[in-house]
Design a protein around this motif. Structure first.
Motif, PDB file in Angstrom:
ATOM      1  N   PRO A  56       0.895  -1.078  -0.159  1.00  7.83           N
ATOM      2  CA  PRO A  56       0.110  -0.018   0.003  1.00  7.83           C
ATOM      3  C   PRO A  56       0.666   1.386  -0.017  1.00  7.83           C
ATOM      4  CG  PRO A  56      -0.640  -1.697   1.855  1.00  7.83           C
ATOM      5  CD  PRO A  56       0.542  -2.055   1.147  1.00  7.83           C
ATOM      6  N   VAL A  57       2.068   1.220   0.844  1.00  9.76           N
ATOM      7  CA  VAL A  57       2.710   2.520   0.848  1.00  9.76           C
ATOM      8  C   VAL A  57       3.414   2.724  -0.536  1.00  9.76           C
ATOM      9  CG1 VAL A  57       4.816   3.453   2.059  1.00  9.76           C
ATOM     10  CG2 VAL A  57       3.124   1.839   3.197  1.00  9.76           C
ATOM     11  N   ASN A  58       4.050   1.702  -1.421  1.00 15.24           N
ATOM     12  CA  ASN A  58       4.693   2.090  -2.611  1.00 15.24           C
ATOM     13  C   ASN A  58       3.721   2.468  -3.662  1.00 15.24           C
ATOM     14  OD1 ASN A  58       3.575  -0.661  -3.121  1.00 15.24           O
ATOM     15  ND2 ASN A  58       5.805  -1.449  -2.966  1.00 15.24           N
ATOM     16  N   ILE A  59       2.532   2.067  -3.719  1.00 22.42           N
ATOM     17  CA  ILE A  59       1.613   2.525  -4.573  1.00 22.42           C
ATOM     18  C   ILE A  59       1.213   3.845  -4.456  1.00 22.42           C
ATOM     19  CG2 ILE A  59      -0.868   2.140  -5.420  1.00 22.42           C
ATOM     20  CD1 ILE A  59       1.345  -0.071  -5.951  1.00 22.42           C
ATOM     21  N   VAL A  60       1.321   4.328  -3.135  1.00 20.35           N
ATOM     22  CA  VAL A  60       0.949   6.010  -2.851  1.00 20.35           C
ATOM     23  C   VAL A  60       2.031   6.698  -3.443  1.00 20.35           C
ATOM     24  CG1 VAL A  60       0.692   7.270  -0.899  1.00 20.35           C
ATOM     25  CG2 VAL A  60      -0.445   5.318  -0.800  1.00 20.35           C
ATOM     26  N   ALA A  61       3.405   6.009  -3.195  1.00 22.61           N
ATOM     27  CA  ALA A  61       4.472   6.897  -3.625  1.00 22.61           C
ATOM     28  C   ALA A  61       4.415   6.992  -5.203  1.00 22.61           C
ATOM     29  CB  ALA A  61       5.669   6.145  -3.310  1.00 22.61           C
TER      30      ALA A  61
ATOM     31  N   ILE B  49      12.365   1.283   3.080  1.00 18.58           N
ATOM     32  CA  ILE B  49      12.970   0.754   4.453  1.00 18.58           C
ATOM     33  C   ILE B  49      12.098  -0.197   5.013  1.00 18.58           C
ATOM     34  CG2 ILE B  49      12.970   1.762   6.713  1.00 18.58           C
ATOM     35  CD1 ILE B  49      14.266   4.314   5.451  1.00 18.58           C
ATOM     36  N   ILE B  50      10.585  -0.206   4.904  1.00 16.19           N
ATOM     37  CA  ILE B  50       9.491  -0.946   5.391  1.00 16.19           C
ATOM     38  C   ILE B  50       9.684  -2.407   4.569  1.00 16.19           C
ATOM     39  CG2 ILE B  50       7.205  -1.531   5.574  1.00 16.19           C
ATOM     40  CD1 ILE B  50       6.765   1.590   6.060  1.00 16.19           C
ATOM     41  N   GLY B  51       9.970  -2.294   3.436  1.00 13.42           N
ATOM     42  CA  GLY B  51      10.203  -3.453   2.574  1.00 13.42           C
ATOM     43  C   GLY B  51      11.615  -4.202   3.027  1.00 13.42           C
TER      44      GLY B  51
END
Length: 110
Positions: free
Chosen positions: A51-56, A91-93
């Motif tokens: 979800p985070v990288n799609i937002v990026a 970083i999360i990944g």
């Protein structure tokens, strides 16, 4: 002069067929460079923080659209947001990968 008297502010083409005024050509500043960080956000899509990288990626595409519409301040703001979210995604990944490797290798039975 065969073409007649020229005004000091007008210039002719090499063939002498057309005239244009120098006042019609206004100097415009070049736009600032595009900083949408699209390559970084695409790279962050390979990390398992979906979800985070799609937002990026969305921020990066919105930054490019704002740049091409002439909103340079909005483009810079969205590009900076895309950079921060992409770095957070990476970083999360990496943390998810490290935790899953630690869990996998510590629970193995010999």
């Amino acid at each position: 002069m065969a073409l007649g008297v020229l005004n000091s502010q007008e210039k002719s083409s090499l063939s002498g067929s057309a005239f244009f005024a120098c006042n019609s050509l206004q100097y415009q500043e070049p736009p600032p460079p595009l900083r949408s960080y699209l390559c970084l956000t695409i790279f962050s899509c390979f990390c398992p923080a979906y979800p985070v990288n799609i937002v990026a990626l969305v921020f990066s595409i919105m930054s490019r659209n704002s740049y091409y519409q002439g909103d340079y301040d909005g483009s810079r703001r969205l590009g900076r947001s895309a950079l921060y979210v992409a770095v957070a995604s990476i970083i999360i990944g990496l943390l998810i990968i490290a935790i899953s490797c630690i869990v996998h290798f510590t629970t193995m039975e010999f």
